[in-house]
Design an enzyme around this catalytic site. Structure first.
Site, PDB file in Angstrom:
ATOM      1  N   ARG A 258      -5.298  -3.872   3.462  1.00 15.32           N
ATOM      2  CA  ARG A 258      -3.936  -2.959   3.471  1.00 15.32           C
ATOM      3  C   ARG A 258      -4.578  -1.441   3.625  1.00 15.32           C
ATOM      4  NH1 ARG A 258      -0.894  -1.546  -1.343  1.00 15.32           N
ATOM      5  NH2 ARG A 258       1.031  -0.584  -0.812  1.00 15.32           N
TER       6      ARG A 258
ATOM      7  N   HIS B 143      -3.395   1.545   5.679  1.00 13.47           N
ATOM      8  CA  HIS B 143      -2.955   2.975   5.218  1.00 13.47           C
ATOM      9  C   HIS B 143      -3.806   3.985   5.646  1.00 13.47           C
ATOM     10  CE1 HIS B 143       0.291   1.622   1.764  1.00 13.47           C
ATOM     11  NE2 HIS B 143      -0.250   0.625   2.772  1.00 13.47           N
TER      12      HIS B 143
ATOM     13  N   ASN C  38       0.189   4.382  -2.173  1.00 18.02           N
ATOM     14  CA  ASN C  38      -1.165   4.196  -2.391  1.00 18.02           C
ATOM     15  C   ASN C  38      -1.732   3.821  -3.564  1.00 18.02           C
ATOM     16  OD1 ASN C  38      -1.637   4.481   0.552  1.00 18.02           O
ATOM     17  ND2 ASN C  38      -1.935   6.500   0.205  1.00 18.02           N
TER      18      ASN C  38
ATOM     19  N   HIS D  31       0.599  -9.105   5.238  1.00 17.46           N
ATOM     20  CA  HIS D  31       0.692  -9.400   4.178  1.00 17.46           C
ATOM     21  C   HIS D  31       0.483 -10.776   3.434  1.00 17.46           C
ATOM     22  CE1 HIS D  31       4.162  -6.348   4.177  1.00 17.46           C
ATOM     23  NE2 HIS D  31       3.149  -5.625   3.568  1.00 17.46           N
TER      24      HIS D  31
END
Length: 319
Positions: free
Chosen positions: A61, A65, A93, A190
């Site tokens: 992740r 990001h 975040n 995910h």
């Protein structure tokens, strides 16, 4: 778009077999200046994951990001200062994990090859290692990204929100050059993770003007989510039944109307993405192939080269 995808596929093969470069990146970028760079990062990440397998989701992740804001330049690692609130402190975040793993790898690299290996490359390599460790596809990526000098909290508004529907997700990913299929493949990241109740509690009550709860949620799964949220906004729910495994169970859950986030379940609800979800649920190998191609492509987003970036001595601070 089809031409771009073909280019990426050819380039990936060419870079692997012949050392070609693109955007200043290459598979052998550190072969002379720091030949053990990639091995140091992978060993550090694997050691951390053996101690805490749940970190895999955080490292994957983190790369996403990072790349979606300012490009793949480690801007997500920069600490806020009295004059600037950085990306790291954005609500989007706050749940990121694994900073200490990146710092550990960076410290080792600085002791062996000072000023050579960028934090952006460490984040990218860490993500590929995490995918592989969790049972996902192994894939190599080109190196040579430079670290950015800008990190602003307001830019994180461009991260996909868990409240977006499929059309909104398609539009947002399209702005970065991704197809609907690539968006669904990347959403499959995910699979080893968890979501906080604060990200999905809006589905459980006062959903919209005609429904108290999101009608896309299976009745039994609704009870599970409600029980989770009874413990508060910070309680977590796994995205699928195999928390620490990188597999296609995430898509199986969507088929059963057991997607945790609204932005997850909308992928099955939309005719534009439903066939893709069903395809990945049926064929894990196809999901793996598309995922690694999409991740390779994501790793090329707005990379910095030359004077446009730097190699930070400390990943949390601009030089």
């Amino acid at each position: 778009m089809a031409t771009w995808n073909l280019f990426l596929t050819i380039m990936a093969v060419s870079m692997t077999t012949s050392g070609w470069s693109v955007y200043g990146l290459s598979m052998q970028y550190y072969s002379m200046a720091c030949p053990f760079a990639e091995q140091i990062v992978r060993d550090t990440v694997n050691r951390a994951l053996r101690s805490d397998p749940t970190l895999a989701a955080g490292l994957i992740r983190m790369h996403f990001h990072d790349c979606f804001i300012q490009g793949c330049d480690a801007s997500v690692l920069i600490d806020s200062t009295k004059d600037n609130v950085a990306e790291k402190d954005s609500p989007a975040n706050l749940s990121l994990r694994g900073y200490e793993v990146i710092d550990d790898a960076k410290d080792q690299l600085e002791s062996q090859c000072p000023g050579v290996v960028s934090c952006a490359d460490i984040v990218a390599i860490a993500a590929t290692t995490a995918v592989s460790f969790a049972g996902g596809p192994y894939y190599d990526i080109p190196k040579g990204r430079k670290d950015g000098r800008i990190s602003k909290i307001q830019d994180t508004i461009n991260l996909p929100s868990p409240t977006l529907n499929s059309s909104e997700l398609i539009k947002m990913f399209d702005q970065h050059g991704f197809t609907a299929q690539e968006m669904v493949a990347l959403s499959g990241a995910h699979t080893p993770g968890v979501a906080r109740c604060s990200s999905f509690k809006h589905r459980l009550s006062n959903f919209d003007s005609t429904h108290d709860v999101d009608p896309a949620i299976d009745t039994q799964f609704l009870k599970t989510l409600s029980k989770t949220c009874s413990g508060g906004d910070n309680k977590n729910k796994t995205f699928d039944t195999t928390r620490n495994d990188f597999d296609n169970d995430y898509f199986n859950q969507l088929q059963m109307k057991a997607g945790v986030l609204f932005s997850d379940q909308t992928l099955l609800a939309s005719p534009r993405t439903r066939k893709i979800v069903n395809g990945y649920a049926f064929n894990q190998a196809m999901f793996f192939m598309d995922f690694q191609r999409a991740m390779f492509k994501m790793g090329l987003l707005d990379v910095k080269e030359g004077s446009k970036g730097e190699v930070r001595a400390d990943c949390s601070k601009i030089n």
